[in-house]
Scaffold this motif. Structure first.
Motif, short mmCIF file in Angstrom:
data_model
loop_
_atom_site.label_atom_id
_atom_site.label_comp_id
_atom_site.label_asym_id
_atom_site.label_seq_id
_atom_site.Cartn_x
_atom_site.Cartn_y
_atom_site.Cartn_z
N THR A 146 -3.09 -0.55 -2.51
CA THR A 146 -4.02 0.57 -2.31
C THR A 146 -3.25 1.88 -2.27
OG1 THR A 146 -5.53 -0.83 -1.06
CG2 THR A 146 -5.78 1.55 -0.80
N GLU B 196 -6.78 7.83 -6.65
CA GLU B 196 -6.81 7.01 -5.45
C GLU B 196 -7.59 5.72 -5.70
OE1 GLU B 196 -7.09 8.55 -0.97
OE2 GLU B 196 -9.03 8.51 -1.98
N GLY B 197 -7.16 4.64 -5.03
CA GLY B 197 -7.86 3.37 -5.15
C GLY B 197 -6.90 2.20 -5.16
N GLY B 198 -7.40 1.03 -5.60
CA GLY B 198 -6.60 -0.19 -5.59
C GLY B 198 -5.99 -0.48 -6.96
N TYR B 199 -4.68 -0.69 -7.00
CA TYR B 199 -3.95 -1.05 -8.21
C TYR B 199 -3.64 -2.54 -8.15
CZ TYR B 199 -3.58 3.85 -9.46
OH TYR B 199 -3.89 5.14 -9.82
N VAL C 194 -3.62 -6.50 -4.49
CA VAL C 194 -4.04 -5.12 -4.71
C VAL C 194 -3.17 -4.19 -3.88
CG1 VAL C 194 -5.91 -3.44 -4.56
CG2 VAL C 194 -6.39 -5.81 -5.22
N ASN D 1 0.84 -1.20 0.00
CA ASN D 1 0.00 0.00 0.00
C ASN D 1 0.88 1.25 0.00
OD1 ASN D 1 -2.28 -1.61 0.10
ND2 ASN D 1 -2.35 -1.58 2.34
N THR E 124 0.88 5.66 0.36
CA THR E 124 0.24 6.94 0.72
C THR E 124 1.12 8.07 0.21
OG1 THR E 124 -0.77 6.00 2.70
CG2 THR E 124 -0.61 8.39 2.58
N SER F 50 -3.42 5.75 -1.43
CA SER F 50 -4.16 6.77 -0.67
C SER F 50 -3.51 8.12 -0.92
CB SER F 50 -4.14 6.44 0.82
OG SER F 50 -4.74 5.19 1.08
N ASN G 191 -5.18 -0.29 -13.22
CA ASN G 191 -5.57 0.81 -12.33
C ASN G 191 -6.89 0.48 -11.64
OD1 ASN G 191 -7.61 1.25 -14.18
ND2 ASN G 191 -6.65 3.05 -15.11
N PRO G 192 -7.38 1.37 -10.73
CA PRO G 192 -8.62 1.05 -10.00
C PRO G 192 -9.83 0.84 -10.90
CG PRO G 192 -7.44 2.80 -8.89
CD PRO G 192 -6.73 2.58 -10.18
#
Length: 392
Positions: free
Chosen positions: A122, A104-107, A120, A36, A38, A124, A63-64
């Motif tokens: 994430t 923003e989101g899950g890759y 995934v 993840n 940020t 942020s 991508n998300p």
């Protein structure tokens, strides 16, 4: 070849393929891991996929919105913000520049074998608050209240706002409003104001976890409106005929009156009088300058005036009317003192005369008594009887 043998040979590829599939599906230790991330809005994010026991299978990063960004090391989506910076049997890393909250989101890090393995990562995005703004909800008027709102239009997570005056926090009403993935925060205060509060310094402070103790600060000075005050500053000393006189009209107010009016009660200004802003100049003074002069000023919140009276006497001395008041007081005191002295003298003389008359009366009374005793003695009366009669 016998038919049975042909059939067996023809079935061999199918058996081989199935064995390969089973081999790919069998536990071979291949795995993919994602981390993840940020990042601050506008910064650069690094998205990494770690591979274990990689055997050359296809690696896809999405991508998300499940759009393919990279197919192995090849770009699949035309977005120059994404760059493949590393593709190795152990690690695949891409970068995303100028990150926004929409990113923003899950890759997805996907490893395509006969079975799909994915993890995934994430992303942020943190949005720092900008320097807050101040909105004046109600105008500040002397004797009333002013309503001020401090606004941080967007932040993520929400910023914390507070009002401060003289190092003390002013309690306010805090509200939040979501704008997509960011939040708008406001802090509203209502404080009473007086004339002395004009120009007072207030600050609105925005704090945020990502600022690490620092603050975004907006300074604000109270703008309190009030009616004007007017005061004429008189000259010092005695002015004589032929001298010049300048009267200064000191004016305050918010907004400050721009139009200052000079006039003379029941008369026009002298011919040689000149007005320069808040100063009235008069040259070669004479008795024609006698009168009461007014200075007036006004703004949207009121009107004010002050007066100054001049009297030019024969000696040429020009004094302010109210300056004669101390002389009248002094004259009255002197007259009272003289009257008191005269009264004391009269009472002293009267007491002295009265005491002298009383002494003469007692002396005559003594002579009469002495004559009566002598007459009794000559008449042959007994002395004791004479004395007795005297005493009676």
């Amino acid at each position: 070849m016998r038919p049975g043998q042909r059939s067996l040979l023809s079935s061999t590829p199918s058996l081989l393929l199935r064995s390969l599939v089973l081999l790919s599906l069998s536990p071979r230790g291949q795995a993919v891991e994602a981390e993840n991330v940020t990042v601050l809005e506008g910064g650069t994010a690094q998205i990494a996929c770690r591979l274990q026991n990689y055997d050359g299978s296809i690696v896809v990063i999405q991508n998300p919105r499940r759009q393919t960004l990279f197919f192995n090391g090849t770009r699949a989506l035309k977005d120059d913000r994404f760059q493949m910076v590393l593709f190795s049997p152990q690690l695949v890393r891409i970068t995303l520049t100028n990150v926004s909250v929409s990113d923003e989101g899950g890759y997805f890090c996907q490893l395509y074998t006969d079975a799909t393995h994915h993890q995934v990562a994430t992303l942020s995005v943190v949005v720092l608050p900008e320097i807050p703004t101040v909105e004046v909800k109600t105008e500040a008027v002397e004797g009333g209240e002013v309503e001020l709102t401090c606004v941080s239009p967007r932040s993520k997570p929400p910023a914390t706002l507070r009002w401060v005056r003289d190092r003390r926090e002013i309690p306010g009403v805090i509200s939040q409003q979501e704008n997509g993935k960011t939040v708008s925060v406001s802090n509203t205060i209502r404080i009473p104001v007086e004339r002395k509060d004009n120009g007072a310094a207030l600050t609105c402070e925005a704090s945020h976890p990502a600022l690490r103790g620092q603050k975004r600060i907006r300074h604000y000075s109270l703008d309190v409106h009030f009616a004007p005050t007017v005061k004429i500053i008189p000259p010092q000393g005695i002015l004589r005929e032929g001298d010049s006189l300048s009267l200064t009209c000191s004016v305050t107010g918010n907004p400050l009156p721009r139009d200052i009016q000079w006039s003379r009660v029941n008369d026009s200004l002298p011919e040689r009088a000149e007005k320069t802003g808040n100063i009235l100049h008069m040259f070669r003074l004479s008795q024609s300058h006698n009168g009461t002069y007014l200075c007036q000023a006004h703004n949207n919140y009121g009107r004010a005036a002050d007066h100054y009276t001049l009297l030019v006497y024969d000696p040429g001395a020009v004094v302010e009317t109210h300056s004669a008041v101390p002389y009248a007081v002094i004259g009255g005191i002197l007259a009272l003192l003289v009257f008191t002295i005269i009264c004391v003298l009269i009472i002293t003389i009267w007491c002295s005369v009265r005491q002298k008359g009383s002494y003469l009366t007692h002396e005559a009374s003594g002579l009469d008594e002495h004559g009566e005793v002598q007459e009794a003695f000559l008449n042959g009366n007994d002395a004791s009887q004479g004395k007795k009669e005297y005493l009676l």
